[in-house]
Scaffold this active site. Structure first.
Site, mmCIF file in Angstrom:
data_model
loop_
_atom_site.group_PDB
_atom_site.id
_atom_site.type_symbol
_atom_site.label_atom_id
_atom_site.label_comp_id
_atom_site.label_asym_id
_atom_site.label_seq_id
_atom_site.Cartn_x
_atom_site.Cartn_y
_atom_site.Cartn_z
ATOM 1 N N LYS A 28 10.253 -9.559 74.509
ATOM 2 C CA LYS A 28 8.957 -9.745 73.856
ATOM 3 C C LYS A 28 8.950 -10.984 72.966
ATOM 4 O O LYS A 28 7.942 -11.678 72.854
ATOM 5 C CB LYS A 28 8.604 -8.501 73.046
ATOM 6 C CG LYS A 28 8.191 -7.296 73.894
ATOM 7 C CD LYS A 28 7.755 -6.157 73.010
ATOM 8 C CE LYS A 28 7.157 -5.014 73.824
ATOM 9 N NZ LYS A 28 8.106 -4.395 74.747
ATOM 10 N N GLY A 73 6.123 2.609 74.156
ATOM 11 C CA GLY A 73 6.232 3.196 72.830
ATOM 12 C C GLY A 73 7.645 3.473 72.375
ATOM 13 O O GLY A 73 7.871 3.917 71.246
ATOM 14 N N LYS A 102 8.921 -3.514 66.946
ATOM 15 C CA LYS A 102 8.856 -3.302 68.391
ATOM 16 C C LYS A 102 10.164 -3.729 69.034
ATOM 17 O O LYS A 102 10.724 -4.775 68.689
ATOM 18 C CB LYS A 102 7.704 -4.109 69.001
ATOM 19 C CG LYS A 102 6.328 -3.718 68.502
ATOM 20 C CD LYS A 102 5.241 -4.655 68.988
ATOM 21 C CE LYS A 102 4.999 -4.552 70.465
ATOM 22 N NZ LYS A 102 3.836 -5.373 70.886
ATOM 23 N N ARG A 143 4.762 -5.611 86.451
ATOM 24 C CA ARG A 143 4.794 -4.544 87.461
ATOM 25 C C ARG A 143 3.399 -3.966 87.593
ATOM 26 O O ARG A 143 2.495 -4.335 86.841
ATOM 27 C CB ARG A 143 5.757 -3.440 87.021
ATOM 28 C CG ARG A 143 5.452 -2.918 85.618
ATOM 29 C CD ARG A 143 6.347 -1.778 85.222
ATOM 30 N NE ARG A 143 6.292 -1.481 83.803
ATOM 31 C CZ ARG A 143 5.351 -0.776 83.199
ATOM 32 N NH1 ARG A 143 4.350 -0.291 83.911
ATOM 33 N NH2 ARG A 143 5.385 -0.535 81.902
ATOM 34 N N HIS A 151 2.020 5.621 70.598
ATOM 35 C CA HIS A 151 1.959 4.366 71.347
ATOM 36 C C HIS A 151 1.997 4.588 72.861
ATOM 37 O O HIS A 151 2.244 3.651 73.614
ATOM 38 C CB HIS A 151 3.092 3.421 70.934
ATOM 39 C CG HIS A 151 3.127 3.168 69.458
ATOM 40 N ND1 HIS A 151 2.169 2.424 68.809
ATOM 41 C CD2 HIS A 151 4.000 3.597 68.493
ATOM 42 C CE1 HIS A 151 2.451 2.386 67.517
ATOM 43 N NE2 HIS A 151 3.536 3.086 67.296
ATOM 44 N N HIS A 199 -7.020 -1.436 72.373
ATOM 45 C CA HIS A 199 -5.982 -1.890 73.295
ATOM 46 C C HIS A 199 -6.662 -2.136 74.647
ATOM 47 O O HIS A 199 -7.050 -1.200 75.341
ATOM 48 C CB HIS A 199 -4.898 -0.814 73.420
ATOM 49 C CG HIS A 199 -3.766 -1.178 74.329
ATOM 50 N ND1 HIS A 199 -2.473 -0.757 74.106
ATOM 51 C CD2 HIS A 199 -3.710 -1.929 75.444
ATOM 52 C CE1 HIS A 199 -1.691 -1.220 75.071
ATOM 53 N NE2 HIS A 199 -2.434 -1.921 75.900
ATOM 54 N N GLU A 206 -1.507 -7.407 78.243
ATOM 55 C CA GLU A 206 -2.077 -6.492 77.263
ATOM 56 C C GLU A 206 -2.480 -7.246 75.996
ATOM 57 O O GLU A 206 -1.733 -8.085 75.493
ATOM 58 C CB GLU A 206 -1.072 -5.388 76.930
ATOM 59 C CG GLU A 206 -0.649 -4.592 78.164
ATOM 60 C CD GLU A 206 0.117 -3.326 77.828
ATOM 61 O OE1 GLU A 206 0.391 -3.108 76.629
ATOM 62 O OE2 GLU A 206 0.422 -2.556 78.750
#
Length: 667
Positions: free
Chosen positions: A116, A165, A158, A292, A235, A208, A275
């Protein structure tokens, strides 16, 4: 053209891919662990290969075993599904080296988005909006705390390698930072074998919204609009819909174009999801890119009329995208809910056990159920507790929502706890009906959604009475001498000469003890119950094998499922679980205080010492089950006498973990 496809996954994921492959004439190969030897995906595939023991690390996550299965069966392509190896760059490269098509993006694209923190840097260069945060490699706790203080609380921790989550914690103040960091790192290490953390500003009350993108090997790319996945818990997504309610066309276009920039920046090929967090002003920020197919892809299929797995197989074989951006249009509205084996009334603890009944609602072009289980299957501790996905489509949001509620009413599951009633409360909440959704929706409306007192109605009492009568009749028939089967003294209706006999039975419903009285036979049964909130008596008939309760002239159909002393009745779209209580013979017994395992799982850490005095709700131990950590707390002020478990130990649900003495008030 792909001729034979091995699906490196299980459950509803594998079944969904098999469905498209079969339609396209592509042969399929399933893989399975010991726990899945009789699973639905194994039954549906043309061939199936055993991988190993139930733990995923020894079966579904073993790259060498999966590749060996592909070579052994002559598969020329592997579809990784979603989860497991789907975002594993090493697996992608291993497929390429073996000369097998990997139905997914190139390894370099997976690696680019696999971290990330690295993904944030790439997105910044591609001019994709970012949430302020720290995405660096220095993981010193003091350095991380300093960045959190700089960003400003609340912040979100995160896992850099994570998703779903796992390894994610919200921190509201500096005093909580280190405890949250330790927990997030531990959970991330368990889930991803990596505990690198990134920190972001926690956007208050966001939505979201994610964009479905698709790219081919010729450099073409399209976005197939958005999905709103705001309604979440821990999450993890609970309800997904497409298109996002109230999203302006201009914002939709900007988000789609930003998502395509993200995909092109990493040379993406295949299906992917970008996202975003969307705030109240219409500003949006990149969260992550999932390299994916997503669990919620069916809602996109519903509103576009496209089969995304078919697109994946075509692109994987080297074909160009079947449609250009101008050919794609939004058609109506779609919802997806995830049916989980879990207990919403007990902090959503995962449930394990046998599905005594799994009866989805009738399916058609507007109602779809993606599942990998059937009646008689076990929901085990080894894998995700999702039972199925229910997807509906309507001409508009209101029509789709009505169809969703109707389908949930007709969905029957017995044998373990599930979240269907919880989902109905969510989608029928006024704020949801009006499209007012954020990622805090469940927390904001927790009192209405999670704390509703369940009332027993007359039609439910009637169904339980019929169940009790049927159980009693079967017991009497079993005890009757075979040579005298027609004797009235062994009839199943408690026949008495010239006398109507009322029987009574105590049952536990919604945590309450009630008493039901009934008289007659299965063909014509009378009942009464003082616990019902409406009518308290009526008659029941069994006509052509169908149970019918008559309440003041109103006929209600119902059905039931039994296991031992426990039963379930389904009536008018509602489910009632109950337990038949033994007769009270005046005996009492003292039970030792202690904590039992709420489910099968692995002990992660003990948080107190034997002999320690603790306060109510103080954490005593952490256990991991179904890929999530759960903290068990002291039930009251008292003393921890002894632990009956150790870190790393696998324990069974219901087993005693802690011997605990409750502190008594001094006289």
């Amino acid at each position: 053209m792909i001729r034979k496809l091995l699906i490196a996954n299980r459950g509803e994921i594998a079944c969904r891919i098999i469905r498209t492959a079969r339609r396209l004439g592509v042969a399929t190969v399933a893989v399975y662990s010991d726990a899945d030897a009789n699973a639905l995906h194994v039954q549906q595939a043309d061939e199936a290969v055993h991988l190993g023991p139930a733990p995923a690390k020894e079966s579904y996550l073993d790259i060498d075993k999966v590749l060996a299965a592909a070579k052994r069966t002559g598969a020329d392509a592997i579809h990784p599904g979603y989860g497991f190896l789907s975002e594993n760059a090493g697996f992608c490269r291993a497929c390429e080296e073996a000369g097998i098509i990997f139905v997914g993006p190139p390894a370099a694209a997976i690696e680019a988005m696999g971290s990330k923190s690295a993904a944030k840097r790439i997105m910044e260069e591609a001019k994709v909006p970012l949430v302020p945060g720290y995405h660096g490699t220095n993981q010193d706790p003091g350095i991380l705390e300093g960045h959190a203080n700089r960003i400003g609380y609340p912040v979100l921790l995160k896992a850099a390698a994570g998703g779903g989550g796992k390894g994610m914690r919200r921190v509201d103040k500096a005093d909580d930072f280190h405890a949250a960091l330790d927990a997030a790192k531990r959970e991330s290490q368990n889930a991803f074998s990596d505990d690198v953390m990134l920190i972001e500003r926690y956007v208050v009350n966001p939505r979201h919204v994610e964009i479905q993108v698709f790219c081919d090997k010729q450099g073409n790319g399209v976005y197939l609009f958005e999905r709103d996945c705001s309604v979440q818990r821990r999450h993890q997504k609970v309800v997904e819909e497409a298109p996002a309610p109230g999203l302006p066309e201009e914002t939709r276009k900007k988000m789609g174009e930003a998502a395509l920039r993200a995909a092109h920046a990493i040379g993406y090929v295949g299906a992917g999801t970008v996202e975003f967090l969307l705030d109240g002003s219409g500003a949006f920020y990149f969260m992550e890119m999932n390299t994916r197919l997503q669990v919620e892809h069916p809602v996109t299929e519903m509103i576009t009329g496209q089969d995304l797995v078919a697109w994946q197989l075509a692109v994987g074989a080297g074909d160009p995208l079947p449609l250009a951006q101008e050919d794609l249009h939004i058609i109506g509205h779609a919802f997806e809910v995830r049916i989980y084996a879990e207990d919403p009334d007990n902090d959503f603890l995962p449930a394990t056990g046998k599905l005594l009944r799994h009866q989805p609602p009738p399916q058609d072009s507007a109602v779809r159920v993606d599942t990998g289980v059937q009646t008689g299957d076990e929901i085990s501790v080894h894998y995700d507790p999702m039972i199925s996905k229910l997807i509906v489509h309507g001409r508009n949001r209101r029509e789709a929502l009505a169809k969703l509620d109707r389908a949930l009413q007709h969905y029957q599951i017995a044998g373990l706890r599930h979240n269907i009633e919880f989902l109905r409360r969510v989608i029928n909440h006024t704020a949801f009906v009006n499209g007012r959704v954020t990622t805090h929706f469940i927390e904001d409306h927790e009192q209405e959604i999670l704390q509703q007192e369940q009332q027993l109605r007359a039609q439910q009492c009637a169904a339980i009475a019929a169940f009790l009568q049927h159980s009693e009749t079967r017991a009497q028939h079993r005890s009757a001498p075979r040579a005298d089967a027609f004797s009235p003294w062994h009839a199943g209706n408690n026949w008495r000469n010239g006398l109507t006999v009322w029987r009574r039975q105590k049952v536990e419903v919604h945590g309450r003890e009630i008493e039901i009285h009934f008289s007659g036979s299965e063909e014509k049964l009378q009942w009464r119950c003082d616990a019902a909130v409406d009518a308290q008596q009526g008659t029941i008939s069994s006509l052509h094998g169908q149970n019918v309760a008559v309440l003041d002239g109103r006929r209600v159909n119902f059905s039931s499922v039994a296991q031992g002393s426990e039963g379930t009745v389904f009536v008018s779209g509602e489910q009632v679980d109950f337990k038949i209580l033994p007769p009270d013979i005046g005996e009492t017994s003292d039970t030792a205080h202690g904590l039992e395992a709420p489910m099968n799982g692995t002990i992660v850490a003990l948080l107190a010492d034997a002999g320690a005095k603790v306060s109510k709700d103080q954490p005593l131990l952490v256990m991991e089950a179904m890929k999530m950590e759960h903290t068990l707390r002291a039930p009251a002020d008292g003393t921890v006498n002894q632990f009956f478990c150790a870190p790393g130990e696998l324990v069974d649900g219901g087993s005693l973990l802690v011997d605990f003495t409750v502190e008594t008030a001094e006289a």
